[in-house]
Design an enzyme around this catalytic site. Structure first.
Site, mmCIF file in Angstrom:
data_model
loop_
_atom_site.group_PDB
_atom_site.id
_atom_site.type_symbol
_atom_site.label_atom_id
_atom_site.label_comp_id
_atom_site.label_asym_id
_atom_site.label_seq_id
_atom_site.Cartn_x
_atom_site.Cartn_y
_atom_site.Cartn_z
ATOM 1 N N LEU A 23 0.789 -1.076 0.106
ATOM 2 C CA LEU A 23 -0.165 0.055 0.070
ATOM 3 C C LEU A 23 0.869 1.136 0.082
ATOM 4 C CD1 LEU A 23 -2.810 1.099 0.432
ATOM 5 C CD2 LEU A 23 -2.216 1.504 2.874
ATOM 6 N N TYR A 26 1.714 7.821 0.030
ATOM 7 C CA TYR A 26 1.873 9.176 -0.328
ATOM 8 C C TYR A 26 0.516 9.973 0.189
ATOM 9 C CZ TYR A 26 2.377 13.747 -2.560
ATOM 10 O OH TYR A 26 2.306 14.869 -2.847
ATOM 11 N N TYR A 58 6.665 11.948 3.557
ATOM 12 C CA TYR A 58 4.903 12.357 3.628
ATOM 13 C C TYR A 58 4.511 12.808 4.773
ATOM 14 C CZ TYR A 58 5.934 8.777 -0.122
ATOM 15 O OH TYR A 58 6.337 8.044 -1.066
ATOM 16 N N TRP A 89 15.473 11.161 2.262
ATOM 17 C CA TRP A 89 15.035 12.291 1.380
ATOM 18 C C TRP A 89 16.334 12.812 1.098
ATOM 19 C CZ3 TRP A 89 12.309 13.866 -2.193
ATOM 20 C CH2 TRP A 89 12.008 15.110 -2.677
ATOM 21 N N GLU A 120 15.540 8.000 -1.805
ATOM 22 C CA GLU A 120 14.419 8.413 -2.697
ATOM 23 C C GLU A 120 14.609 8.914 -3.950
ATOM 24 O OE1 GLU A 120 10.203 10.340 -1.379
ATOM 25 O OE2 GLU A 120 11.797 10.322 0.083
#
Length: 326
Positions: A23, A26, A58, A89, A120
């Site tokens: 799943l 974001y 997020y 990030w 990322e």
């Protein structure tokens, strides 16, 4: 590979394994409440999802972690049943920032470890408090960093037991080779998370990854995000494709289920994002049918090399990954 709703893990090159469907979590904080995320993750676990894809960026890891812990408390799952992917990030690539950033994710989740932690994107941004750093003229502030140094810091996190597996996202072949050919490499990337769907099948990058025992994880596997800030909305909506819908009719499924089934039959992990209860259920119902070889070939032929997530705002970054063929 005999995949079922209760048994659909794929082996990784480090001895761990990853559920083939997850799943995506974001959300746009402007339009979606964190409570929505909490409810969606709980429901997904009830439906049978065991793979949750998240990120510190997020700003909802607190809710994701609470949902996981609630389901463990209820006795629905054990911690080892759940596979959580977090992300490093672009403002945290400096080696000394890697572990503290991962530790922030663990604090938000209130978990002892994450199952997968990935870089990322390969483009460094200026370290600091801002996730999206710009100067006073509105120009992006880029940061030059050697990703091999970032990777070494990640390897230390794995050795410390904070993360089980390490991977990357949005890397092209050249950027993957930079890591793979790093002198003294201790832990290979287990995955490359990239955009991948019937309009963008990524055959060359997929083949390269498979040759190096790197699993491909498909984000936007339904090509559905239409956020004009970072998505090419001029492209035709994938789920309106006539052929996908004709196959869907044959199996009494949705076009989305056909698109997801197509990828998992190629060994590609899918992480469709949804906070809609009906779609969360539907997206998981892809284990009770399979596409024929002819259908797989026909869906592959739908490839238009359309990239929905172009990240054009960073196209002048020296490490922008999408100018290379793959």
């Amino acid at each position: 590979m005999n995949l079922t709703a209760t048994s659909h893990r794929v082996p990784l090159n480090d001895g761990n394994s990853i559920p083939i469907i997850g799943l995506g979590t974001y959300l746009d904080p402007q339009t979606t409440s964190q409570e929505t995320c909490l409810t969606a993750v709980k429901m997904a676990i009830d439906v049978g999802y065991r793979h949750i894809d998240g990120a510190y960026l997020y700003k909802n890891e607190h809710e994701v972690g609470q949902a996981i812990r609630d389901k463990i408390t209820e006795g629905k799952v054990n911690r080892k049943d759940i596979f959580y992917c977090g992300k490093l990030w672009a403002t945290f690539f400096e080696p000394e920032m890697v572990r503290p950033t991962l530790e922030k994710t663990l604090q938000e989740l209130k978990l002892d470890y994450v199952d997968l932690y990935i870089i990322e994107m390969p483009m460094g941004l200026m370290p600091g408090k801002e996730f999206y750093p710009i100067d006073k003229n509105g120009k992006w502030l880029y940061h030059k960093v050697d990703l091999r140094d970032t990777w070494e810091a990640l390897e230390a996190c794995k050795d410390a037991g904070l993360v089980k597996s390490l991977g990357v996202s949005n890397f092209n072949r050249r950027q993957l080779e930079l890591i793979l050919n790093k002198p003294g490499l201790k832990h290979k990337p287990v995955c490359n998370q990239i955009e991948c769907h019937p309009y963008f099948t990524q055959p060359k990058l997929l083949k390269f990854c498979q040759q190096h025992d790197i699993v491909v994880v498909a984000y936007s596997p339904l090509g559905t995000s239409r956020n004009p800030n970072w998505v090419n909305v001029s492209s035709p909506p994938l789920l309106e494709d006539a052929f996908l819908n004709s196959v869907a009719k044959k199996y009494n499924k949705t076009a989305a289920q056909i698109a997801l089934r197509f990828n998992i039959q190629r060994g590609v992990i899918v992480i469709p994002k949804s906070f809609n209860p009906q779609r969360i259920k539907e997206n998981f119902q892809i284990f009770d049918f399979s596409l024929t070889e002819e259908e797989m070939t026909s869906i592959e032929a739908l490839n238009k090399n359309i990239r929905f997530v172009e990240l054009l705002m960073w196209s002048d970054h020296p490490d922008y990954p999408f100018f290379d063929e793959y």
